[in-house]
Motif scaffolding. Structure first.
Motif, PDB file in Angstrom:
ATOM      1  N   HIS A 182       0.823  -1.289  -0.125  1.00 36.97           N
ATOM      2  CA  HIS A 182      -0.033  -0.007  -0.119  1.00 36.97           C
ATOM      3  C   HIS A 182       1.032   1.381   0.104  1.00 36.97           C
ATOM      4  N   PRO A 183       0.745   2.280  -1.089  1.00 42.87           N
ATOM      5  CA  PRO A 183       1.463   3.189  -1.050  1.00 42.87           C
ATOM      6  C   PRO A 183       1.286   4.430  -0.360  1.00 42.87           C
ATOM      7  N   PHE A 184       0.280   4.512   0.750  1.00 44.36           N
ATOM      8  CA  PHE A 184       0.035   5.447   1.444  1.00 44.36           C
ATOM      9  C   PHE A 184      -0.216   5.169   2.826  1.00 44.36           C
ATOM     10  N   PRO A 185       0.792   4.691   3.530  1.00 44.48           N
ATOM     11  CA  PRO A 185       0.749   4.115   4.968  1.00 44.48           C
ATOM     12  C   PRO A 185       0.420   5.205   5.937  1.00 44.48           C
ATOM     13  N   ASP A 186       0.725   6.325   5.676  1.00 42.68           N
ATOM     14  CA  ASP A 186       0.475   7.486   6.798  1.00 42.68           C
ATOM     15  C   ASP A 186      -0.572   8.435   6.357  1.00 42.68           C
ATOM     16  N   ASP A 187      -1.615   8.087   5.388  1.00 40.41           N
ATOM     17  CA  ASP A 187      -2.465   9.070   4.943  1.00 40.41           C
ATOM     18  C   ASP A 187      -3.904   8.386   5.631  1.00 40.41           C
ATOM     19  N   ILE A 238      -6.464   7.750   2.623  1.00 37.65           N
ATOM     20  CA  ILE A 238      -6.266   6.683   1.609  1.00 37.65           C
ATOM     21  C   ILE A 238      -5.931   5.623   2.382  1.00 37.65           C
ATOM     22  N   VAL A 239      -6.738   4.644   2.546  1.00 37.88           N
ATOM     23  CA  VAL A 239      -6.356   3.299   3.122  1.00 37.88           C
ATOM     24  C   VAL A 239      -6.432   2.120   2.499  1.00 37.88           C
ATOM     25  N   ARG A 240      -6.512   0.879   2.972  1.00 40.34           N
ATOM     26  CA  ARG A 240      -6.638  -0.233   2.290  1.00 40.34           C
ATOM     27  C   ARG A 240      -7.870  -0.828   2.789  1.00 40.34           C
ATOM     28  N   ASP A 241      -8.469  -1.323   1.748  1.00 34.74           N
ATOM     29  CA  ASP A 241      -9.676  -2.257   2.033  1.00 34.74           C
ATOM     30  C   ASP A 241      -9.463  -3.629   2.460  1.00 34.74           C
ATOM     31  N   PHE A 242     -10.043  -4.651   1.623  1.00 37.25           N
ATOM     32  CA  PHE A 242      -9.734  -6.074   1.809  1.00 37.25           C
ATOM     33  C   PHE A 242      -8.340  -6.415   1.523  1.00 37.25           C
ATOM     34  N   CYS A 243      -8.093  -6.014   0.066  1.00 34.82           N
ATOM     35  CA  CYS A 243      -6.834  -6.532  -0.386  1.00 34.82           C
ATOM     36  C   CYS A 243      -5.782  -5.461  -0.095  1.00 34.82           C
ATOM     37  N   GLU A 244      -4.493  -5.861  -0.218  1.00 37.71           N
ATOM     38  CA  GLU A 244      -3.256  -5.107  -0.011  1.00 37.71           C
ATOM     39  C   GLU A 244      -3.298  -3.903  -1.227  1.00 37.71           C
ATOM     40  N   ASN A 245      -3.804  -4.393  -2.356  1.00 34.55           N
ATOM     41  CA  ASN A 245      -3.867  -3.487  -3.586  1.00 34.55           C
ATOM     42  C   ASN A 245      -5.137  -2.985  -3.980  1.00 34.55           C
TER      43      ASN A 245
END
Length: 406
Positions: free
Chosen positions: A38-43, A46-53
């Motif tokens: 995930h390219p936005f670890p600190d935002d 903008i987060v992740r849902d089920f999948c890493e992508n």
């Protein structure tokens, strides 16, 4: 009842706050899932849902439809500008592109105090399968204007409970009008067969019986916040779901901040969430202002009409309506409307749109442009799902890639 004879109330009836959540898959230029972290670890937006992508964009709270969509577009642009550096794109469809196999769907990996999130996702993969988790969509959150609620002199929770009951009854119209996922790559249905296009009679596979639904028909108590929460607790205690977030239902009532039943009971209802919205590939960030405007008009219409007595039988019927609304052929599939009459999807949608138009006409509120835009979809066969089926039928993913990579 909302006092529609009060001039101030009529002037401020459409006051409210909006938030949008959008899920979307990160893919590579060949239509495969991205395998990067995930390219936005600190935002926090903008987060992740089920999948890493699987990106999830969460906007802040806006006081207008236009402001909410513009903010979503800003985050969309931020994501696209960042991931293109890795040769990646956002897939702007609700149905996934190519899937090699289950191992091709990386569950989002959380660490430390957040590791329970990964445990929860592993649970979902076992309950529903990873493939279903690749569906992406849009959720709309709405709360009434604080001054409006104050001026009405009614209990806020009662207003939201009434709204939820009413919109459960009529919310199938959102699926009919905003469906945009009629096509699948063959790899979704036939493991290992990649690159063919499947059509299975749905306008929205994601919202159909093949999409995001629990393995039971949930029935809720809309009489009180406590009753509503206890309805969900019963399903948890029976082992049918693991938490309130596992209720896959088009309508949710939520508290401010952390989404927990305890917080909902303690602080009351802050907003309603509507979840049966497909990504619109013809809009930059997946949703058109005019569609969100319609959802707003529908919400206010439902809040102002008489409260529906949503018995168990009616709630079961409502679930059938929602699933039927995801079917493509509007002249074959039926809906049972409020008075018990059975109409075709087309007939039912046109009748409800006419009722909404009459309601706003009686108040002198101009909704003509928005409602005519929705009505034209039904009359002319030009829903987003109709267009996608016509324009992408020869090769769903290849044509989709031409759209998202340009």
């Amino acid at each position: 009842m909302i006092m529609l004879d009060n001039e101030w109330v009529r002037e401020h009836l459409l006051d409210g706050e909006f938030g949008i959540e959008k899920e979307a898959l990160r893919i590579t230029g060949d239509g495969m899932f991205a395998k990067t972290p995930h390219p936005f670890p600190d935002d926090k937006n903008i987060v992740r849902d089920f999948c890493e992508n699987q990106i999830e964009i969460n906007t802040g709270v806006s006081d207008s439809v236009q402001a909410a969509v513009r903010e979503l577009e800003e985050y969309e642009r931020k994501v696209r500008d960042r991931i293109i550096k890795d040769g990646e794109y956002l897939w702007n469809f609700s149905n996934p592109p190519y899937i090699k196999d289950e191992e091709d769907i990386p569950i989002a990996q959380f660490e430390g105090v957040l590791s329970d999130k990964t445990v929860y996702r592993n649970h979902l993969s076992k309950m529903y399968g990873k493939y279903k988790m690749t569906f992406s969509g849009i959720h709309v959150n709405f709360s009434f204007g604080a001054e409006l609620i104050k001026s009405l002199g009614i209990n806020k929770d009662e207003l939201y409970l009434k709204l939820a009951a009413n919109i459960v009854e009529d919310g199938w119209i959102i699926t009919v009008l905003l469906s945009a996922s009629p096509l699948l790559d063959s790899s979704f249905l036939t493991r290992g067969v990649i690159g063919e296009t499947d059509y299975i009679g749905m306008a929205s596979v994601r919202c159909s019986e093949l999409g995001y639904w629990n393995h039971f028909v949930p029935v809720f108590d809309y009489g009180s916040v406590h009753g509503y929460c206890d309805s969900i607790r019963e399903y948890i205690s029976e082992g049918l779901i693991s938490s309130q977030t596992e209720i896959y239902y088009p309508v949710r009532l939520k508290p401010a901040g952390e989404n927990s039943l305890e917080r909902l009971e303690e602080n009351g209802i802050n907003h309603i969430e509507l979840r049966n919205i497909d990504i619109n590939p013809y809009a930059y960030a997946g949703i058109d202002d005019r569609d969100l405007e319609f959802i707003h008009y529908l919400i206010i219409y439902e809040a102002c009409r008489a409260r529906s007595d949503m018995t168990k039988d009616k709630q079961v019927r409502a679930c059938i309506n929602y699933k039927n609304a995801a079917h493509f052929d509007m002249d074959v599939t039926n809906i049972m409307i409020k008075d018990g009459t059975v109409l075709t999807l087309r007939e039912a949608a046109l009748k409800l749109l006419e009722d909404i138009e009459d309601f706003y006409g009686s108040l002198g509120i101009d909704t003509a442009n928005i409602l005519s835009y929705q009505t034209d979809k039904i009359r002319t066969g030009n829903r987003y799902s109709d267009r996608v089926r016509r324009e992408y039928a020869d090769s769903f993913v290849k044509r989709g890639l031409e759209l998202v990579t340009k």
